[in-house]
Design a protein around this motif. Structure first.
Motif, PDB file in Angstrom:
ATOM      1  N   GLY A  42      24.380 -20.656  21.474  1.00  0.00           N
ATOM      2  CA  GLY A  42      23.009 -21.137  21.518  1.00  0.00           C
ATOM      3  C   GLY A  42      22.827 -22.327  22.440  1.00  0.00           C
ATOM      4  O   GLY A  42      21.833 -22.411  23.167  1.00  0.00           O
ATOM      5  N   ALA A  43      23.779 -23.241  22.454  1.00  0.00           N
ATOM      6  CA  ALA A  43      23.685 -24.411  23.332  1.00  0.00           C
ATOM      7  C   ALA A  43      23.712 -23.989  24.797  1.00  0.00           C
ATOM      8  O   ALA A  43      22.983 -24.548  25.623  1.00  0.00           O
ATOM      9  N   THR A  44      24.542 -22.986  25.141  1.00  0.00           N
ATOM     10  CA  THR A  44      24.603 -22.469  26.506  1.00  0.00           C
ATOM     11  C   THR A  44      23.225 -21.982  26.956  1.00  0.00           C
ATOM     12  O   THR A  44      22.839 -22.148  28.111  1.00  0.00           O
ATOM     13  N   LEU A  45      22.501 -21.381  26.007  1.00  0.00           N
ATOM     14  CA  LEU A  45      21.174 -20.830  26.305  1.00  0.00           C
ATOM     15  C   LEU A  45      20.056 -21.847  26.101  1.00  0.00           C
ATOM     16  O   LEU A  45      18.878 -21.512  26.175  1.00  0.00           O
ATOM     17  N   ARG A  46      20.453 -23.086  25.812  1.00  0.00           N
ATOM     18  CA  ARG A  46      19.499 -24.173  25.559  1.00  0.00           C
ATOM     19  C   ARG A  46      18.553 -23.851  24.398  1.00  0.00           C
ATOM     20  O   ARG A  46      17.359 -24.124  24.437  1.00  0.00           O
ATOM     21  N   ALA A  47      19.132 -23.251  23.380  1.00  0.00           N
ATOM     22  CA  ALA A  47      18.382 -22.896  22.174  1.00  0.00           C
ATOM     23  C   ALA A  47      18.883 -23.760  21.021  1.00  0.00           C
ATOM     24  O   ALA A  47      19.959 -24.361  21.120  1.00  0.00           O
ATOM     25  N   PRO A  48      18.142 -23.821  19.932  1.00  0.00           N
ATOM     26  CA  PRO A  48      18.672 -24.524  18.761  1.00  0.00           C
ATOM     27  C   PRO A  48      19.990 -23.873  18.355  1.00  0.00           C
ATOM     28  O   PRO A  48      20.087 -22.645  18.313  1.00  0.00           O
ATOM     29  N   TYR A  49      21.018 -24.656  18.087  1.00  0.00           N
ATOM     30  CA  TYR A  49      22.323 -24.048  17.828  1.00  0.00           C
ATOM     31  C   TYR A  49      23.056 -24.587  16.607  1.00  0.00           C
ATOM     32  O   TYR A  49      23.927 -23.919  16.080  1.00  0.00           O
ATOM     33  N   LEU A  50      22.718 -25.775  16.125  1.00  0.00           N
ATOM     34  CA  LEU A  50      23.443 -26.334  14.993  1.00  0.00           C
ATOM     35  C   LEU A  50      23.260 -25.442  13.770  1.00  0.00           C
ATOM     36  O   LEU A  50      22.137 -25.178  13.338  1.00  0.00           O
ATOM     37  N   ASP A  51      24.378 -24.946  13.245  1.00  0.00           N
ATOM     38  CA  ASP A  51      24.386 -24.060  12.070  1.00  0.00           C
ATOM     39  C   ASP A  51      23.522 -22.816  12.258  1.00  0.00           C
ATOM     40  O   ASP A  51      23.024 -22.239  11.289  1.00  0.00           O
ATOM     41  N   ALA A  52      23.328 -22.371  13.494  1.00  0.00           N
ATOM     42  CA  ALA A  52      22.462 -21.218  13.782  1.00  0.00           C
ATOM     43  C   ALA A  52      23.148 -19.882  13.514  1.00  0.00           C
ATOM     44  O   ALA A  52      22.487 -18.862  13.443  1.00  0.00           O
ATOM     45  N   ARG A  53      24.490 -19.866  13.382  1.00  0.00           N
ATOM     46  CA  ARG A  53      25.270 -18.632  13.213  1.00  0.00           C
ATOM     47  C   ARG A  53      24.944 -17.648  14.338  1.00  0.00           C
ATOM     48  O   ARG A  53      24.744 -16.462  14.133  1.00  0.00           O
ATOM     49  N   PHE A  54      24.906 -18.188  15.554  1.00  0.00           N
ATOM     50  CA  PHE A  54      24.607 -17.411  16.759  1.00  0.00           C
ATOM     51  C   PHE A  54      25.504 -16.177  16.801  1.00  0.00           C
ATOM     52  O   PHE A  54      26.701 -16.256  16.588  1.00  0.00           O
ATOM     53  N   GLY A  55      24.932 -15.034  17.072  1.00  0.00           N
ATOM     54  CA  GLY A  55      25.684 -13.795  17.170  1.00  0.00           C
ATOM     55  C   GLY A  55      25.929 -13.097  15.856  1.00  0.00           C
ATOM     56  O   GLY A  55      26.643 -12.105  15.804  1.00  0.00           O
ATOM     57  N   GLU A  56      25.352 -13.587  14.770  1.00  0.00           N
ATOM     58  CA  GLU A  56      25.562 -12.949  13.484  1.00  0.00           C
ATOM     59  C   GLU A  56      25.122 -11.490  13.529  1.00  0.00           C
ATOM     60  O   GLU A  56      25.716 -10.620  12.920  1.00  0.00           O
ATOM     61  N   THR A  57      24.073 -11.226  14.291  1.00  0.00           N
ATOM     62  CA  THR A  57      23.577  -9.869  14.498  1.00  0.00           C
ATOM     63  C   THR A  57      23.447  -9.635  15.999  1.00  0.00           C
ATOM     64  O   THR A  57      22.924 -10.496  16.713  1.00  0.00           O
ATOM     65  N   LEU A  58      23.929  -8.501  16.463  1.00  0.00           N
ATOM     66  CA  LEU A  58      23.774  -8.111  17.865  1.00  0.00           C
ATOM     67  C   LEU A  58      22.879  -6.874  17.874  1.00  0.00           C
ATOM     68  O   LEU A  58      23.351  -5.754  17.707  1.00  0.00           O
TER      69      LEU A  58
END
Length: 103
Positions: A85-101
């Motif tokens: 999420g940080a790479t994409l400049r999105a909110p990322y703290l505790d976001a569980r980025f990639g939990e669903t693809l």
């Protein structure tokens, strides 16, 4: 990663990819959940599907995803890269980025 055949899945040519695999960015840590979601998609339309693998628990639940290039023998660890999420400049703290693809 298991390959398919005319009769179903086969262990011929099977390979294991993890954060401990050489050329894969990052470090395997307890709770990462690497491979928590997987998706095969031909992102560059060359007829060979790339493997997208996520680890929603990466960096204390911030989450991340890895891209493995598609080759004629399957996904390759060499040249793999990761993003979050940080790479994409999105909110990322505790976001569980990639939990669903999603498709």
């Amino acid at each position: 990663v298991m390959r398919g055949s005319a009769t179903g899945l086969t262990t011929n040519g099977m390979r294991t990819i993890s954060q401990s695999t050489p050329s894969v960015p990052g470090t395997n840590e307890k709770g990462d959940q690497f491979g928590g979601a997987l998706r095969l998609i031909d992102t560059n339309r060359n007829g060979k599907a790339e493997l997208i693998a996520s680890a929603p628990g990466e960096d204390t639940n911030d989450g991340a995803a890895w891209v493995f290039s598609g080759t004629s023998s399957g996904p390759a660890a060499t040249g793999s890269w990761s993003f979050n999420g940080a790479t994409l400049r999105a909110p990322y703290l505790d976001a569980r980025f990639g939990e669903t693809l999603a498709p």
